[in-house]
Design a protein around this motif. Structure first.
Motif, PDB file in Angstrom:
ATOM      1  N   LEU A  61       6.287   7.203 -15.534  1.00  0.00           N
ATOM      2  CA  LEU A  61       6.474   6.877 -16.941  1.00  0.00           C
ATOM      3  C   LEU A  61       6.557   8.148 -17.779  1.00  0.00           C
ATOM      4  CD1 LEU A  61       6.703   4.656 -19.071  1.00  0.00           C
ATOM      5  CD2 LEU A  61       4.209   4.646 -19.232  1.00  0.00           C
ATOM      6  N   GLY A  62       5.759   9.156 -17.421  1.00  0.00           N
ATOM      7  CA  GLY A  62       5.850  10.432 -18.125  1.00  0.00           C
ATOM      8  C   GLY A  62       7.212  11.082 -17.948  1.00  0.00           C
ATOM      9  N   ALA A  63       7.762  11.012 -16.716  1.00  0.00           N
ATOM     10  CA  ALA A  63       9.087  11.576 -16.467  1.00  0.00           C
ATOM     11  C   ALA A  63      10.159  10.820 -17.245  1.00  0.00           C
ATOM     12  CB  ALA A  63       9.390  11.549 -14.975  1.00  0.00           C
ATOM     13  N   ARG A  66       7.619  15.852  -7.266  1.00  0.00           N
ATOM     14  CA  ARG A  66       8.271  14.843  -6.443  1.00  0.00           C
ATOM     15  C   ARG A  66       8.587  13.588  -7.254  1.00  0.00           C
ATOM     16  NH1 ARG A  66      11.174  14.143  -1.713  1.00  0.00           N
ATOM     17  NH2 ARG A  66      10.833  12.051  -0.893  1.00  0.00           N
ATOM     18  N   ILE A  67       7.623  13.150  -8.052  1.00  0.00           N
ATOM     19  CA  ILE A  67       7.829  11.936  -8.848  1.00  0.00           C
ATOM     20  C   ILE A  67       8.870  12.179  -9.940  1.00  0.00           C
ATOM     21  CG2 ILE A  67       6.707  10.258 -10.356  1.00  0.00           C
ATOM     22  CD1 ILE A  67       6.012  10.134  -7.306  1.00  0.00           C
ATOM     23  N   PHE A  68       8.867  13.387 -10.517  1.00  0.00           N
ATOM     24  CA  PHE A  68       9.882  13.715 -11.524  1.00  0.00           C
ATOM     25  C   PHE A  68      11.282  13.621 -10.921  1.00  0.00           C
ATOM     26  CE2 PHE A  68      12.620  16.664 -13.832  1.00  0.00           C
ATOM     27  CZ  PHE A  68      12.429  16.255 -15.139  1.00  0.00           C
ATOM     28  N   ALA A  69      11.452  14.191  -9.730  1.00  0.00           N
ATOM     29  CA  ALA A  69      12.764  14.128  -9.075  1.00  0.00           C
ATOM     30  C   ALA A  69      13.140  12.687  -8.735  1.00  0.00           C
ATOM     31  CB  ALA A  69      12.751  14.985  -7.811  1.00  0.00           C
ATOM     32  N   ARG A  70      12.168  11.932  -8.267  1.00  0.00           N
ATOM     33  CA  ARG A  70      12.428  10.540  -7.911  1.00  0.00           C
ATOM     34  C   ARG A  70      12.844   9.728  -9.125  1.00  0.00           C
ATOM     35  NH1 ARG A  70       8.368   7.063  -3.998  1.00  0.00           N
ATOM     36  NH2 ARG A  70       9.610   5.147  -3.890  1.00  0.00           N
ATOM     37  N   THR A  71      12.180   9.924 -10.237  1.00  0.00           N
ATOM     38  CA  THR A  71      12.481   9.169 -11.455  1.00  0.00           C
ATOM     39  C   THR A  71      13.781   9.617 -12.097  1.00  0.00           C
ATOM     40  OG1 THR A  71      10.092   8.973 -11.817  1.00  0.00           O
ATOM     41  CG2 THR A  71      11.526   8.449 -13.685  1.00  0.00           C
ATOM     42  N   SER A  72      14.097  10.894 -11.978  1.00  0.00           N
ATOM     43  CA  SER A  72      15.239  11.460 -12.693  1.00  0.00           C
ATOM     44  C   SER A  72      16.560  11.238 -11.988  1.00  0.00           C
ATOM     45  CB  SER A  72      15.025  12.967 -12.901  1.00  0.00           C
ATOM     46  OG  SER A  72      13.831  13.214 -13.608  1.00  0.00           O
ATOM     47  N   TRP A  73      16.567  11.343 -10.630  1.00  0.00           N
ATOM     48  CA  TRP A  73      17.855  11.193  -9.952  1.00  0.00           C
ATOM     49  C   TRP A  73      17.791  10.626  -8.528  1.00  0.00           C
ATOM     50  CZ3 TRP A  73      16.004  16.126 -11.367  1.00  0.00           C
ATOM     51  CH2 TRP A  73      15.559  16.931 -10.310  1.00  0.00           C
ATOM     52  N   ARG A  74      16.690  10.787  -7.820  1.00  0.00           N
ATOM     53  CA  ARG A  74      16.677  10.355  -6.423  1.00  0.00           C
ATOM     54  C   ARG A  74      16.720   8.832  -6.281  1.00  0.00           C
ATOM     55  NH1 ARG A  74      15.746  14.362  -2.765  1.00  0.00           N
ATOM     56  NH2 ARG A  74      14.876  16.313  -3.567  1.00  0.00           N
ATOM     57  N   ASP A  75      15.943   8.129  -7.101  1.00  0.00           N
ATOM     58  CA  ASP A  75      15.936   6.671  -7.059  1.00  0.00           C
ATOM     59  C   ASP A  75      17.029   6.135  -7.980  1.00  0.00           C
ATOM     60  OD1 ASP A  75      15.067   3.928  -8.173  1.00  0.00           O
ATOM     61  OD2 ASP A  75      13.716   4.176  -6.466  1.00  0.00           O
ATOM     62  N   PRO A 122       0.828  -1.201   0.000  1.00  0.00           N
ATOM     63  CA  PRO A 122       0.000   0.000   0.000  1.00  0.00           C
ATOM     64  C   PRO A 122       0.864   1.253   0.000  1.00  0.00           C
ATOM     65  CG  PRO A 122       0.010  -1.011   2.172  1.00  0.00           C
ATOM     66  CD  PRO A 122       0.705  -1.970   1.249  1.00  0.00           C
ATOM     67  N   LEU A 123       0.346   2.297  -0.587  1.00  0.00           N
ATOM     68  CA  LEU A 123       1.070   3.560  -0.606  1.00  0.00           C
ATOM     69  C   LEU A 123       1.164   4.097   0.819  1.00  0.00           C
ATOM     70  CD1 LEU A 123       2.302   5.619  -2.648  1.00  0.00           C
ATOM     71  CD2 LEU A 123       0.133   6.850  -2.496  1.00  0.00           C
ATOM     72  N   PRO A 124       2.370   4.422   1.298  1.00  0.00           N
ATOM     73  CA  PRO A 124       2.501   4.946   2.667  1.00  0.00           C
ATOM     74  C   PRO A 124       1.656   6.194   2.873  1.00  0.00           C
ATOM     75  CG  PRO A 124       4.655   4.387   1.748  1.00  0.00           C
ATOM     76  CD  PRO A 124       3.665   4.272   0.641  1.00  0.00           C
ATOM     77  N   ALA A 125       1.045   6.300   4.030  1.00  0.00           N
ATOM     78  CA  ALA A 125       0.196   7.451   4.332  1.00  0.00           C
ATOM     79  C   ALA A 125       1.012   8.740   4.264  1.00  0.00           C
ATOM     80  CB  ALA A 125      -0.413   7.288   5.727  1.00  0.00           C
ATOM     81  N   GLY A 126       0.454   9.706   3.585  1.00  0.00           N
ATOM     82  CA  GLY A 126       1.097  11.006   3.482  1.00  0.00           C
ATOM     83  C   GLY A 126       2.216  11.098   2.457  1.00  0.00           C
ATOM     84  N   GLU A 127       2.490  10.028   1.721  1.00  0.00           N
ATOM     85  CA  GLU A 127       3.571  10.089   0.725  1.00  0.00           C
ATOM     86  C   GLU A 127       3.221  11.072  -0.382  1.00  0.00           C
ATOM     87  OE1 GLU A 127       6.007   7.208  -2.394  1.00  0.00           O
ATOM     88  OE2 GLU A 127       5.123   6.377  -0.580  1.00  0.00           O
ATOM     89  N   ASP A 128       4.179  11.915  -0.729  1.00  0.00           N
ATOM     90  CA  ASP A 128       3.981  12.938  -1.759  1.00  0.00           C
ATOM     91  C   ASP A 128       4.083  12.291  -3.139  1.00  0.00           C
ATOM     92  OD1 ASP A 128       3.893  15.132  -3.392  1.00  0.00           O
ATOM     93  OD2 ASP A 128       5.667  16.123  -2.564  1.00  0.00           O
TER      94      ASP A 128
END
Length: 425
Positions: A370-372, A232-241, A221-227
């Protein structure tokens, strides 16, 4: 969860039972495969003739000016890919697919009768919008239908249909240009793709219920309060993860190669004595193998993992550029062998990258990721065209091919270092 749940339709009325799987959704999946072929066919119109229209019809002498249509296409498609991920939160996939076809409808006519090069560049802005919406939605809808177990095969079939159509159309436009000239006959076959894409989009059903079912079944399940906002997802896909970063950079370099060959290969091989039909063969063979090869490689990615195909495929692509120069004294052989290596290498990489991204993302924010990813991947078109234009003007076309080989090899090394396998929970 032994019983298959019934999902309510958007209006609240009970719908037919919804199941995840390729066999369970074979009719809708098959319709979307045909739509993907129409999407690829429309962009395939440009693979053989448009760089030569720039030099022969409009008298462009700067390589950077010739490649400007690829820059316009790549940047527009990249931004549209990113926006498409966010737009799925407000619009259904089928609505966005239809919008993409309506935007792309003028493209064949502008390419056929554009009075100046600026019109060609403008047509590629429309084409970028069309491709960003239609290709994004077809791959998202196929992933929605099949569920986690068959993502590699689903993306392989999607990309196979699209890039096989790119190759067939590139071949067809090369032969038509030989008999009828660079314009308008080769470009007008694009009308068939637009009509087919629009008609089938009106028939295919949306996949919102399949997304809801996968969310219901997802083990994490998606953690409660996750942004899960776009930034946020763009940053995660591009370099954070780490793994998603590896996927994104490999996608960028992969399409950098495509953008570079799109602009450079017609000029390189005509400069060495090949005619339009031979150039059309080279430009068609590359995406044909890229397309058809993704059916077995997508299936293989589900069996042996994503990373081996990604790393090996990048190495094979780098070898393709080396072959193009090493055998240039026999240009037809050089072009064919290079196209074979580039096509097979890209076939290994393409479905494995999308499947790897899907493995590392939650269904609730997968379309944004996927868009990122597709943003960075299609920025590669623009970067490839810019690199090609600058290097070709300064150092010659051969230098651009050498640069592509080195960048591809380096990208494969980064993919090996960053990407990890992850079993679906």
């Amino acid at each position: 969860m032994n019983a298959t749940p019934t999902i309510a339709t958007p209006t609240g009325a009970p719908g037919r039972p919804v199941r995840l799987g390729l066999r369970e959704n074979r009719l809708q999946f098959s319709l979307l495969v045909i739509v993907s072929a129409a999407v690829g066919g429309l962009v395939g119109l440009e693979r053989t003739t448009v760089p030569l229209i720039g030099t022969d019809t409009f008298g462009l002498t700067s390589d950077l000016a010739v490649f400007s249509f690829i820059v316009a296409f790549g940047l527009t498609k990249a931004v549209t890919n990113l926006a498409a991920g966010a737009l799925t939160a407000r619009f259904r996939r089928r609505q966005l697919l239809l919008a993409g076809w309506l935007i792309g409808a003028p493209v064949p006519f502008v390419l056929a009768w554009a009075p100046s090069w600026g019109w060609i560049v403008a047509a590629n802005v429309l084409l970028g919008l069309n491709q960003g919406l239609t290709w994004s939605m077809t791959v998202n809808m196929k992933i929605d239908l099949v569920g986690p177990a068959r993502r590699g095969l689903a993306t392989g079939l999607n990309e196979a249909a699209g890039y096989t159509a790119v190759g067939v159309t590139a071949l067809a436009t090369g032969y038509l240009a030989t008999g009828y000239g660079l314009r308008p006959v080769p470009e007008l076959i694009g009308v068939v793709f637009v009509v087919a894409g629009l008609a089938l989009t009106l028939v295919v059903r949306d996949t919102a219920a399949h997304v809801a079912l996968e969310l219901d079944r997802h083990a994490e399940p998606l953690p409660a309060g996750e942004d899960t906002g776009l930034a946020r997802i763009f940053a995660r896909t591009s370099w954070r993860d780490r793994s998603l970063r590896g996927v994104s950079q490999a996608g960028l370099v992969n399409n950098l190669n495509d953008g570079l060959t799109w602009g450079v290969f017609p000029l390189l091989f005509t400069d060495h004595g090949l005619g339009l039909a031979a150039v059309g063969l080279i430009k068609g063979l590359y995406p044909l193998l890229w397309g058809l090869g993704q059916i077995p490689t997508g299936h293989l990615a589900d069996r042996i993992g994503r990373k081996p195909l990604i790393v090996t495929g990048m190495a094979v692509q780098a070898a393709g550029f080396v072959l193009a120069l090493a055998l240039l004294d026999r240009p037809l052989l050089a072009g064919i062998l290079s196209a074979v290596a580039l096509g097979l290498g890209t076939a290994m990489v393409y479905p494995a990258l999308i499947a790897s991204l899907a493995d590392h993302t939650h269904p609730s924010w997968r379309t944004k990721a996927l868009g990122a990813y597709r943003f960075w991947r299609d920025v590669g078109y623009a970067v490839g065209a810019l690199v090609a234009g600058v290097l070709a003007n300064a150092l010659g076309i051969n230098a651009t091919v050498i640069a592509a080989a080195l960048l591809t090899a380096a990208s494969g090394a980064l993919a090996a270092r960053w990407i990890t396998e992850r079993a679906e929970p």
